[in-house]
Design an enzyme around this catalytic site. Structure first.
Site, PDB file in Angstrom:
ATOM      1  N   GLY A   1     -24.174  17.714  10.580  1.00 38.35           N
ATOM      2  CA  GLY A   1     -24.856  18.930  10.134  1.00 38.35           C
ATOM      3  C   GLY A   1     -25.117  18.919   8.637  1.00 38.35           C
TER       4      GLY A   1
ATOM      5  N   GLU B   1     -33.386  16.080   4.253  1.00 39.11           N
ATOM      6  CA  GLU B   1     -34.537  15.267   4.654  1.00 39.11           C
ATOM      7  C   GLU B   1     -34.122  13.874   5.151  1.00 39.11           C
ATOM      8  OE1 GLU B   1     -37.872  15.621   5.129  1.00 39.11           O
ATOM      9  OE2 GLU B   1     -37.541  17.757   4.897  1.00 39.11           O
ATOM     10  N   GLY B   2     -32.994  13.379   4.645  1.00 36.36           N
ATOM     11  CA  GLY B   2     -32.520  12.071   5.124  1.00 36.36           C
ATOM     12  C   GLY B   2     -32.233  12.129   6.616  1.00 36.36           C
ATOM     13  N   HIS B   3     -31.545  13.198   7.043  1.00 34.68           N
ATOM     14  CA  HIS B   3     -31.289  13.355   8.486  1.00 34.68           C
ATOM     15  C   HIS B   3     -32.611  13.527   9.238  1.00 34.68           C
ATOM     16  CE1 HIS B   3     -27.394  15.158   6.879  1.00 34.68           C
ATOM     17  NE2 HIS B   3     -26.957  14.222   7.676  1.00 34.68           N
TER      18      HIS B   3
ATOM     19  N   ASP C   1     -25.387   4.936   4.885  1.00 31.45           N
ATOM     20  CA  ASP C   1     -23.995   4.561   5.178  1.00 31.45           C
ATOM     21  C   ASP C   1     -24.016   3.130   5.708  1.00 31.45           C
ATOM     22  OD1 ASP C   1     -22.484   7.097   4.691  1.00 31.45           O
ATOM     23  OD2 ASP C   1     -23.960   7.833   6.122  1.00 31.45           O
TER      24      ASP C   1
ATOM     25  N   MET D   1     -30.000  11.152  -0.917  1.00 34.80           N
ATOM     26  CA  MET D   1     -29.660  12.440  -0.295  1.00 34.80           C
ATOM     27  C   MET D   1     -28.333  12.321   0.464  1.00 34.80           C
ATOM     28  SD  MET D   1     -33.166  14.125   0.953  1.00 34.80           S
ATOM     29  CE  MET D   1     -34.534  14.291  -0.182  1.00 34.80           C
TER      30      MET D   1
ATOM     31  N   ARG E   1     -22.994  15.830   0.724  1.00 34.23           N
ATOM     32  CA  ARG E   1     -21.965  16.070  -0.303  1.00 34.23           C
ATOM     33  C   ARG E   1     -22.572  16.311  -1.688  1.00 34.23           C
ATOM     34  NH1 ARG E   1     -18.798  12.212   3.099  1.00 34.23           N
ATOM     35  NH2 ARG E   1     -17.016  13.410   3.839  1.00 34.23           N
TER      36      ARG E   1
HETATM   37  O1  PAF Z   1     -22.884   9.571   9.383  1.00 31.13           O
HETATM   38  C1  PAF Z   1     -22.333  10.621   9.774  1.00 31.13           C
HETATM   39  O2  PAF Z   1     -22.763  11.714   9.473  1.00 31.13           O
HETATM   40  C2  PAF Z   1     -21.083  10.531  10.652  1.00 31.13           C
HETATM   41  O3  PAF Z   1     -20.244   9.509  10.239  1.00 31.13           O
HETATM   42  C3  PAF Z   1     -21.425  10.389  12.141  1.00 31.13           C
HETATM   43  C4  PAF Z   1     -22.155   9.095  12.440  1.00 31.13           C
HETATM   44  C5  PAF Z   1     -22.263  11.573  12.583  1.00 31.13           C
HETATM   45  C6  PAF Z   1     -20.134  10.380  12.973  1.00 31.13           C
HETATM   46  O4  PAF Z   1     -19.420  11.561  12.807  1.00 31.13           O
END
Ligand code: PAF
Length: 288
Positions: A36, A40-42, A156, A190, A193
């Protein structure tokens, strides 16, 4: 063009399985897993999912298993209704936003996963329980949704490598698709945090992307791993208000350090604390 189809928001595994049961034969499903606080990255991950699949499922779950005691689990932003609004503009079909009790009905799992040596370096050295917690939830949600594709951010980079290793080693029938890092106009990657940063810290945090820029420029000019690391370290050493955890150049799949003398694509990774906020960033560089 923005679609505005409100996604169905479901909170239990039973509703999830019932909804997924309505998929028609031949329909392809993509899963975007998030915690959550969507930015924009998500949303780039969701856009990629929409390109690949007929049914897009977004999970929103702040996974307690991937936070160590003393980390920001309690403080992590939880913004479900704003997140759902954003997903509505992209035509997401299902949002799976379970409670910890729904995800782990028996409490802490007995059977756990280990990310092996790949999960014990860099992020895993600083956060020793982190990747086991990530794999536990990623494995579980992939098993529940059974998607054709699961989309993760290159932001990540080590998480991506660990998830790809799990899918390979456990023969999981899903294709892992990665999406490039999305940056603010000034270069900051982005991250949910980033909202912890004060205005001054936000300014200091630019050192991370600037170090990556210098590293990439050194790669383009010299092709040398040593020069890339020198260039990135020079920026981080000068940075005010930033405490470096690591800067290194590694293989994108194994996270084994890359040294001079090999023509390869490597990933320049770094992590640093800006105030009390720990940030990570990376870029791919071509060597040789
Ligand atoms: O990248 C994230 O936001 C989290 O590590 C993930 C992949 C949703 C797992 O909780």
């Amino acid at each position: 063009m923005n679609e505005t189809k409100k996604p169905l928001v479901i909170h239990t595994r039973y509703e999830l399985l019932a909804e997924l049961g309505h998929r028609r034969a031949g329909q392809r499903t993509a899963l975007v897993m998030t915690m959550g606080a969507l930015h924009e990255g998500h949303l780039d991950l969701v856009r990629r999912a929409k390109q690949l699949a007929d049914v897009v499922v977004v999970s929103i779950f702040v996974n307690p298993l991937q936070f160590a005691p003393g980390e920001d689990f309690a403080a992590y932003p939880r913004t479900l209704s704003a997140d759902v609004e954003k997903l509505a503009t992209l035509g997401v079909d299902l949002v799976f936003a379970p409670s910890p009790e729904t995800v782990f009905p028996q409490g802490d799992p007995q059977v756990t996963l280990s990310a092996g040596p790949l999960g014990s370096v860099y992020e895993g050295a600083t956060r020793p329980t982190h990747f086991a917690g990530v794999l536990q939830i990623v494995n579980k949600v992939i098993n529940l949704v059974q998607p054709d594709y699961a989309i993760f951010g290159q932001k990540d980079a080590q998480q991506l490598a660990v998830i790809k290793a799990m899918v390979r080693d456990l023969d999981m029938p899903v294709e892992i698709v990665s999406v490039p890092v999305r940056r603010e106009a000034d270069g900051l990657a982005m991250s949910s945090r980033n909202q912890y940063l004060s205005p001054e810290e936000r300014q200091s945090a630019l050192a991370l992307s600037q170090a990556l820029d210098q590293g990439r420029a050194a790669a383009a000019q010299t092709g040398s791993a040593t020069k890339v690391l020198e260039a990135a370290n020079a920026v981080m050493d000068q940075a005010q208000g930033v405490k470096v955890d690591y800067v290194d150049l590694v293989d994108p799949l194994t996270f084994v350090p890359v040294t001079d003398g090999k023509a390869t694509t490597a990933v320049l990774i770094l992590a640093a604390w800006v105030g009390t906020t720990r940030l990570i960033d990376n870029t791919l560089v071509v060597l040789g």
